[in-house]
Design a protein around this motif. Sequence first.
Motif, short mmCIF file in Angstrom:
data_model
loop_
_atom_site.label_atom_id
_atom_site.label_comp_id
_atom_site.label_asym_id
_atom_site.label_seq_id
_atom_site.Cartn_x
_atom_site.Cartn_y
_atom_site.Cartn_z
N GLY A 107 0.78 -1.22 0.00
CA GLY A 107 0.00 0.00 0.00
C GLY A 107 0.81 1.27 0.00
N ILE A 108 0.24 2.30 0.64
CA ILE A 108 0.87 3.61 0.75
C ILE A 108 0.98 3.95 2.23
CG2 ILE A 108 0.00 4.40 -1.49
CD1 ILE A 108 -2.19 5.94 -0.07
N ALA A 109 1.86 4.89 2.54
CA ALA A 109 2.09 5.22 3.95
C ALA A 109 2.47 6.68 4.08
CB ALA A 109 3.19 4.34 4.54
N LEU A 110 2.29 7.19 5.28
CA LEU A 110 2.80 8.51 5.60
C LEU A 110 3.41 8.50 7.00
CD1 LEU A 110 0.52 9.98 7.64
CD2 LEU A 110 -0.67 10.27 5.48
N PHE A 111 4.43 9.34 7.14
CA PHE A 111 5.16 9.50 8.40
C PHE A 111 5.24 10.98 8.73
CE2 PHE A 111 6.41 5.38 6.93
CZ PHE A 111 6.77 4.64 8.05
N SER A 112 5.22 11.29 10.02
CA SER A 112 5.30 12.67 10.50
C SER A 112 6.28 12.75 11.65
CB SER A 112 3.92 13.16 10.95
OG SER A 112 4.03 14.37 11.67
N ARG A 113 7.12 13.77 11.63
CA ARG A 113 8.04 13.96 12.75
C ARG A 113 7.25 14.20 14.05
NH1 ARG A 113 13.26 16.48 12.59
NH2 ARG A 113 12.73 17.49 10.63
N LEU A 138 -4.79 8.67 1.58
CA LEU A 138 -4.57 8.52 3.01
C LEU A 138 -4.18 9.87 3.58
CD1 LEU A 138 -4.03 6.77 5.59
CD2 LEU A 138 -1.69 6.45 4.70
N CYS A 139 -4.88 10.33 4.61
CA CYS A 139 -4.63 11.64 5.21
C CYS A 139 -4.67 11.54 6.73
CB CYS A 139 -5.68 12.65 4.78
SG CYS A 139 -5.74 12.97 3.00
N ALA A 140 -3.84 12.37 7.37
CA ALA A 140 -3.87 12.45 8.83
C ALA A 140 -3.51 13.87 9.25
CB ALA A 140 -2.91 11.45 9.47
N PRO A 141 -4.16 14.39 10.30
CA PRO A 141 -3.82 15.72 10.81
C PRO A 141 -2.70 15.62 11.84
CG PRO A 141 -5.70 14.88 12.01
CD PRO A 141 -5.33 13.81 11.00
N LEU A 142 -2.03 16.72 12.07
CA LEU A 142 -1.14 16.80 13.22
C LEU A 142 -2.00 16.87 14.48
CD1 LEU A 142 1.76 19.30 12.41
CD2 LEU A 142 1.88 16.82 12.66
N ALA A 143 -1.62 16.14 15.51
CA ALA A 143 -2.40 16.15 16.74
C ALA A 143 -2.47 17.54 17.34
CB ALA A 143 -1.78 15.17 17.74
N ALA A 144 -1.38 18.29 17.28
CA ALA A 144 -1.34 19.63 17.87
C ALA A 144 -1.84 20.70 16.92
CB ALA A 144 0.09 19.95 18.31
N ARG A 145 -2.05 20.35 15.65
CA ARG A 145 -2.56 21.29 14.65
C ARG A 145 -3.62 20.55 13.83
NH1 ARG A 145 -1.05 25.45 16.56
NH2 ARG A 145 0.93 26.52 16.23
N PRO A 146 -4.80 20.34 14.38
CA PRO A 146 -5.80 19.51 13.70
C PRO A 146 -6.27 20.06 12.36
CG PRO A 146 -6.72 20.58 15.66
CD PRO A 146 -5.25 20.79 15.72
N LEU A 184 -4.20 21.10 10.10
CA LEU A 184 -3.16 20.82 9.12
C LEU A 184 -3.19 19.33 8.83
CD1 LEU A 184 -0.64 21.73 7.46
CD2 LEU A 184 0.71 20.89 9.38
N ARG A 185 -3.38 18.96 7.57
CA ARG A 185 -3.43 17.56 7.18
C ARG A 185 -2.33 17.25 6.17
NH1 ARG A 185 -8.03 14.72 8.59
NH2 ARG A 185 -9.63 16.03 9.57
N PHE A 186 -1.75 16.08 6.34
CA PHE A 186 -0.76 15.58 5.39
C PHE A 186 -1.36 14.35 4.71
CE2 PHE A 186 3.20 13.01 4.53
CZ PHE A 186 3.58 13.77 3.44
N CYS A 187 -1.25 14.29 3.40
CA CYS A 187 -1.89 13.21 2.64
C CYS A 187 -0.90 12.54 1.68
CB CYS A 187 -3.04 13.76 1.81
SG CYS A 187 -4.40 14.49 2.75
N SER A 188 -1.19 11.27 1.40
CA SER A 188 -0.44 10.51 0.41
C SER A 188 -1.44 9.81 -0.52
CB SER A 188 0.44 9.47 1.10
OG SER A 188 1.09 8.63 0.16
N THR A 189 -1.10 9.73 -1.79
CA THR A 189 -1.95 9.00 -2.73
C THR A 189 -1.10 8.40 -3.83
OG1 THR A 189 -4.05 9.11 -3.95
CG2 THR A 189 -2.46 10.87 -4.36
#
Length: 322
Positions: free
Chosen positions: A122-128, A151-159, A161-166
């Motif tokens: 599949g696909i994946a995303l990573f965040s510092r 696939l998208c996920a927000p930063l926990a501290a900045r809801p 802001l979303r980072f996505c992968s496709t």
Amino acid sequence: MRMLARLFVAVVAFSAMLLPGGAARAADPVVETFNVWQWNVAGWTMNQGSATNGMVAAAAASIVNQNADFAALNEICWDQYKALQARLDQAGWPEGTSYSRFATIRNAEPDTSAACDGERFGIALFSRRQLGIASQYALPVDDEGGVHKLLCAPLAARPHLRFCSTHITSSNKEIGGSRINVQQLAAVLGHLQDFYADGDTVLIGGDFNARPHYGRLDNWYSPSLDVPNNSGNTGEHRELDDMEPSCPGVGETTVGVINAKGEAIDPEPPCGQRPKIDLLFVRESAIVGPYTGDSLEISTACGGPCSDHRITTGTVSVRIQV
């Protein structure tokens, strides 16, 4: 210089939250700068699902060395994903424990001759920084097996802001009356528009299987990108390498000399280079100041090329609703 830039952004963000009297105004956006990293790792076609042949080590080293805040990966096997987690943990890259997400394109199969030796693919995303709850969206189904996803996920501290992968299909076939790659691009764009309507800023990276000047990306790129290599645009995004001097409007190639089948990838118009199909998009209205993109040489730490795609990186400052 990187530390000074972050300090400057932090000061700007804090100042923007204050009224003349010193009272905070939650509706005011902050501005933060991010380094984004993306790689189609060809986890099965060129690495046979191996987590130890050098590809995972090369990915982890690049994420750390490029000082990436976000990383998106395409065509990655589950075992490779878990090994990359371990490598990044060992390197001390993430700031927390909930920093990666995976979306399955092909499920595990009992047949070990299948992709990833039968493991998930599949696909994946990573965040510092810590991530919040991820969302994944199935895209219109092509005829090549599996289900492509966003696939998208927000930063926990900045809801907001979303980072996505496709990963958009390479198929150009007509299915249900229109080309399936166009359907998938439209589906991804529709989800992004929903995020924007909710006040979210989105950074998206992936293998779009479309070159920047192709007509099917006209409704992605903003009309402000109007150069001989890329014009007639009607969208609302900019791609972080779209003003690369060697090919303005397109950017540097993101593929290797040969593909996963061992076939040569030839240079093509408009700039006499191999195709650029791995892209990093940000909505133009969210961008603050200049942005940059780059395409890195393919690692040969796998007894040869680790992928038929190059790593794509970018740096951008964006407004984020708080």
